[in-house]
Design an enzyme around this catalytic site. Structure first.
Site, PDB file in Angstrom:
ATOM      1  N   SER A   1     -37.097   7.899  18.407  1.00  0.00           N
ATOM      2  CA  SER A   1     -36.918   9.347  18.449  1.00  0.00           C
ATOM      3  C   SER A   1     -35.908   9.765  17.398  1.00  0.00           C
ATOM      4  O   SER A   1     -35.016   8.992  17.016  1.00  0.00           O
ATOM      5  CB  SER A   1     -36.417   9.777  19.833  1.00  0.00           C
ATOM      6  OG  SER A   1     -36.050  11.148  19.850  1.00  0.00           O
TER       7      SER A   1
ATOM      8  N   TYR B   1     -30.680   8.185  26.802  1.00  0.00           N
ATOM      9  CA  TYR B   1     -31.886   8.359  25.991  1.00  0.00           C
ATOM     10  C   TYR B   1     -31.623   8.104  24.501  1.00  0.00           C
ATOM     11  O   TYR B   1     -32.293   7.275  23.876  1.00  0.00           O
ATOM     12  CB  TYR B   1     -32.466   9.756  26.191  1.00  0.00           C
ATOM     13  CG  TYR B   1     -33.813   9.942  25.537  1.00  0.00           C
ATOM     14  CD1 TYR B   1     -34.962   9.451  26.137  1.00  0.00           C
ATOM     15  CD2 TYR B   1     -33.931  10.586  24.310  1.00  0.00           C
ATOM     16  CE1 TYR B   1     -36.207   9.602  25.543  1.00  0.00           C
ATOM     17  CE2 TYR B   1     -35.176  10.740  23.707  1.00  0.00           C
ATOM     18  CZ  TYR B   1     -36.300  10.244  24.327  1.00  0.00           C
ATOM     19  OH  TYR B   1     -37.520  10.386  23.729  1.00  0.00           O
TER      20      TYR B   1
END
Length: 267
Positions: A142, A156
């Site tokens: 990401s 995350y």
């Protein structure tokens, strides 16, 4: 040499980026192994791709939060005589809230799915790719792995940063054996991710130019791994954000992250 019909294993294949990988790889002539928890969606996708592309799609449902899942999955592949040419480590999700607001079991399952499972699957499947002299591994990371970690969704960004650095090392270790490894680092992508985390209303406030479709992310990701890119960020806006953050002093970058994250994180 790549076989006439490569076999791609896709985790988290039931929706979003995973399903988009399945559709695009099937269109390129790949057979598939689809894994996720939602059996009905996997079976519907397998039927769709067989009817549209004559793809042989094997459905092997697993919950990668289980410690034994990667080994069990690979044992099933071996029993069926299935040799994986492309590994798409896509399974993932977010845990909203601050670090101490969630119990340890929640965090342990997250770390198993986002870190341990993709690492173990690569460890188990890379030797066969190297022996055959061809393979592709895409680890869906990401843009969050390139920017300061925000409050909320605490693990995350850290997990995605791991996937990026790990992919770089794997790329260096395996390219001479004919195996390309790429960390694909999308930014905001139209999928179910924000519905699951309960942040859809906040995310809808972001301007449209910041979003990419799952199909576009996957198209660029396949091209990137074929080129041999160890890390790839799809979308000009996302690449600009990454460059700007790198140029900022750490303190300023962290302050901006704290300010902006309040708009779309549940803390």
């Amino acid at each position: 040499m790549m076989p006439a019909r490569p076999l791609s294993l896709i985790t988290g294949a039931s929706s979003g980026i995973g399903a988009a990988f399945a559709r695009q790889l099937a269109a390129l002539g790949h057979d598939l192994v689809l894994t996720a928890r939602r059996v009905d969606r996997l079976q519907a996708l397998a039927t769709e791709l067989h009817e549209r592309h004559a793809t042989q799609a094997t459905v092997l449902p697993h919950d990668l939060a289980a410690l034994a899942a990667p080994q069990v999955l690979c044992d099933e592949l071996e029993r069926r005589g299935l040799q994986v040419d492309w590994l798409i480590n896509n399974a993932g999700y977010g845990v909203p809230g601050t670090f101490v607001a969630n119990d340890w079991t929640t965090h342990a399952h997250f770390l198993q799915v986002l870190l341990a499972a993709p690492t173990e699957l690569a460890w188990r499947l890379l030797p066969g790719m190297r022996q055959r002299g061809h393979g592709r591994v895409i680890n869906v990371a990401s843009l969050a792995g390139h920017v300061p970690g925000p409050a909320g969704h605490t693990l995350y960004a850290a997990s995605k940063a791991y996937l990026i650095k790990w992919s770089q090392s794997l790329a260096l270790e395996n390219h001479t054996a004919g195996v390309n490894v790429c960390a694909l680092c999308p930014g905001f992508t139209w999928s179910e991710f924000h519905d699951v985390t309960g942040t859809r209303d906040k995310m809808n406030r972001l301007p449209g130019f910041m979003w990419l479709s799952a199909e576009e992310v996957v198209r660029q990701g396949i091209a990137a791994v074929e080129r041999g890119d160890a890390v790839y960020i799809p979308g000009r806006v996302n690449r600009t954000i990454k460059t700007l953050v790198q140029l900022l002093p750490d303190r300023l970058a962290l302050w901006l992250s704290a300010r902006e994250s309040k708009r779309y994180r549940n803390t």
